[in-house]
Design a protein around this motif. Structure first.
Motif, PDB file in Angstrom:
ATOM      1  N   THR A 245       0.834  -1.202   0.000  1.00 57.91           N
ATOM      2  CA  THR A 245       0.000   0.000   0.000  1.00 57.91           C
ATOM      3  C   THR A 245       0.868   1.252   0.000  1.00 57.91           C
ATOM      4  O   THR A 245       0.673   2.164  -0.806  1.00 57.91           O
ATOM      5  CB  THR A 245      -0.934   0.002   1.215  1.00 57.91           C
ATOM      6  OG1 THR A 245      -1.783  -1.146   1.170  1.00 57.91           O
ATOM      7  CG2 THR A 245      -1.805   1.259   1.223  1.00 57.91           C
ATOM      8  N   ASP A 270     -10.808   0.418   1.663  1.00 58.19           N
ATOM      9  CA  ASP A 270     -11.340  -0.916   1.436  1.00 58.19           C
ATOM     10  C   ASP A 270     -11.660  -1.124  -0.040  1.00 58.19           C
ATOM     11  O   ASP A 270     -11.975  -0.165  -0.769  1.00 58.19           O
ATOM     12  CB  ASP A 270     -12.601  -1.124   2.271  1.00 58.19           C
ATOM     13  CG  ASP A 270     -12.308  -1.258   3.757  1.00 58.19           C
ATOM     14  OD1 ASP A 270     -11.139  -1.497   4.098  1.00 58.19           O
ATOM     15  OD2 ASP A 270     -13.242  -1.101   4.569  1.00 58.19           O
ATOM     16  N   ARG A 283      -7.224  -3.657   1.923  1.00 53.63           N
ATOM     17  CA  ARG A 283      -6.730  -2.293   1.701  1.00 53.63           C
ATOM     18  C   ARG A 283      -6.086  -2.202   0.317  1.00 53.63           C
ATOM     19  O   ARG A 283      -5.129  -2.913   0.002  1.00 53.63           O
ATOM     20  CB  ARG A 283      -5.735  -1.910   2.784  1.00 53.63           C
ATOM     21  CG  ARG A 283      -5.372  -0.433   2.803  1.00 53.63           C
ATOM     22  CD  ARG A 283      -4.670  -0.099   4.107  1.00 53.63           C
ATOM     23  NE  ARG A 283      -4.182   1.262   4.132  1.00 53.63           N
ATOM     24  CZ  ARG A 283      -4.928   2.333   4.369  1.00 53.63           C
ATOM     25  NH1 ARG A 283      -6.228   2.183   4.576  1.00 53.63           N
ATOM     26  NH2 ARG A 283      -4.400   3.540   4.400  1.00 53.63           N
TER      27      ARG A 283
END
Length: 343
Positions: A245, A270, A283
């Motif tokens: 991420t 989400d 995520r």
């Protein structure tokens, strides 16, 4: 034992001291094409096969015989403590490695066509990056006609519209992969998760190459070349920690800094499935928005309307068998050309 000297430096002095004095015709001299030394990644291990004093001479067609005879008659048996004749995989014989050919024949062998006639979007999309490295890396020692220098400049990087489309395809691939990692982790599929983590790592690294206008080499040197990128200092530790991420958010900021498209605020949240308002607790970053912004900035309507599935390197494995020994790159160019014409 002869101490190791990088192949590119060896080729440079080999040409200047042993080959150039033998050539009376106008020519280009270079070390391009295949070989770790062309990329500057060779070491002592590289010398165990297909390595030694070598150079390419590109001469007018009517002078090839003359130059070949002069080289064969005057080339020393050794240079820099290494034999000038050694085993050639291409011919299956021991011979010298001063390649004497014409520019037309050489460029057709490297790319499958002559780019001096112009490149359309289909040509660019079907050109494996490894082939582009064959022409744009290495070193040109001399270029009397100037064709080699001009073609290398032509192929230095993709046109902006093609670049945007490839970046869009890359973010599309990221967006398709990222939520799958969350699902495999949720179901306890550790093997599947490892495969997807490796895929996401590779996609992130490929994105960094695209953003920094660098063609990427094949797998043996992929990580080595990545370490040379400006982004590697930041991305490397994140990818090593499998913090995808953060790595993808960093790439999203870098995408905005390119100024190729309208900026998209990087965000993570989400995963929204897109069906029945389903939301899953995996995520992910807003890769789809980044891809859409890149597509919207493409000026050519035909390319803009083409589904961003990617260029040859994004669609296929594009390994040596495909790149060197099959017609697939040119066949794929015809497919792209047909799709663009019908768009």
């Amino acid at each position: 034992m002869t101490s190791f000297e990088p192949g590119l430096a060896l080729a440079r002095s080999f040409y200047a001291e042993a080959v150039a004095p033998l050539v009376r015709a106008p020519h280009a001299a270079c070390l391009l094409g295949e070989g770790s030394e062309v990329l500057g990644y060779d070491d002592e291990r590289s010398t165990d096969h297909e390595w030694g004093p070598r150079v390419q001479l590109l001469v007018p067609p009517e002078r090839t015989g003359e130059v070949r005879r002069a080289v064969e008659a005057g080339l020393p048996r050794e240079y820099g403590g290494r034999p000038t004749a050694w085993y050639s995989l291409a011919t299956g014989t021991v011979s010298h490695h001063v390649e004497i050919t014409t520019f037309d024949a050489w460029i057709a062998e490297q790319l499958g066509f002559d780019p001096r006639a112009g490149l359309d979007h289909a040509d660019w999309l079907a050109l494996p990056q490894q082939r582009l490295l064959h022409v744009t890396r290495g070193e040109v020692f001399r270029d009397d006609p100037g064709d080699l220098t001009r073609v290398r400049a032509m192929l230095e990087w993709y046109p902006d519209d093609v670049w945007r489309w490839l970046l869009a395809a890359q973010w599309h691939l990221i967006g398709n992969t990222e939520p799958l990692l969350g699902r495999t982790l949720e179901t306890g599929d550790r093997r599947g998760a490892r495969l997807l983590a490796a895929k996401l790592c590779r996609l992130a690294m490929e994105t960094a190459f695209l953003q920094e206008r660098r063609y990427r080499p094949y797998d043996k040197w992929f990580g080595t070349a990545f370490a040379e990128l400006e982004a590697a200092a930041t991305l490397g530790p994140l990818l090593d920690a499998e913090d995808f991420t953060s790595a993808l958010l960093e790439l999203a900021h870098r995408q905005n800094a390119l100024g190729l498209a309208a900026p998209v605020v990087p965000a993570a949240g989400d995963f929204r499935v897109g069906i029945n308002d389903a939301v899953r607790p995996y995520r992910v970053v807003n890769a789809g928005e980044i891809a859409a912004s890149a597509v919207a900035a493409i000026s050519d309507p035909a390319l803009r309307s083409l589904v961003a599935v990617g260029g040859i390197d994004q669609l296929t494995h594009a390994d040596d068998a495909m790149v060197t020994f099959t017609p697939w790159p040119r066949e794929l160019a015809a497919v792209y050309r047909s799709l663009l014409a019908s768009a």
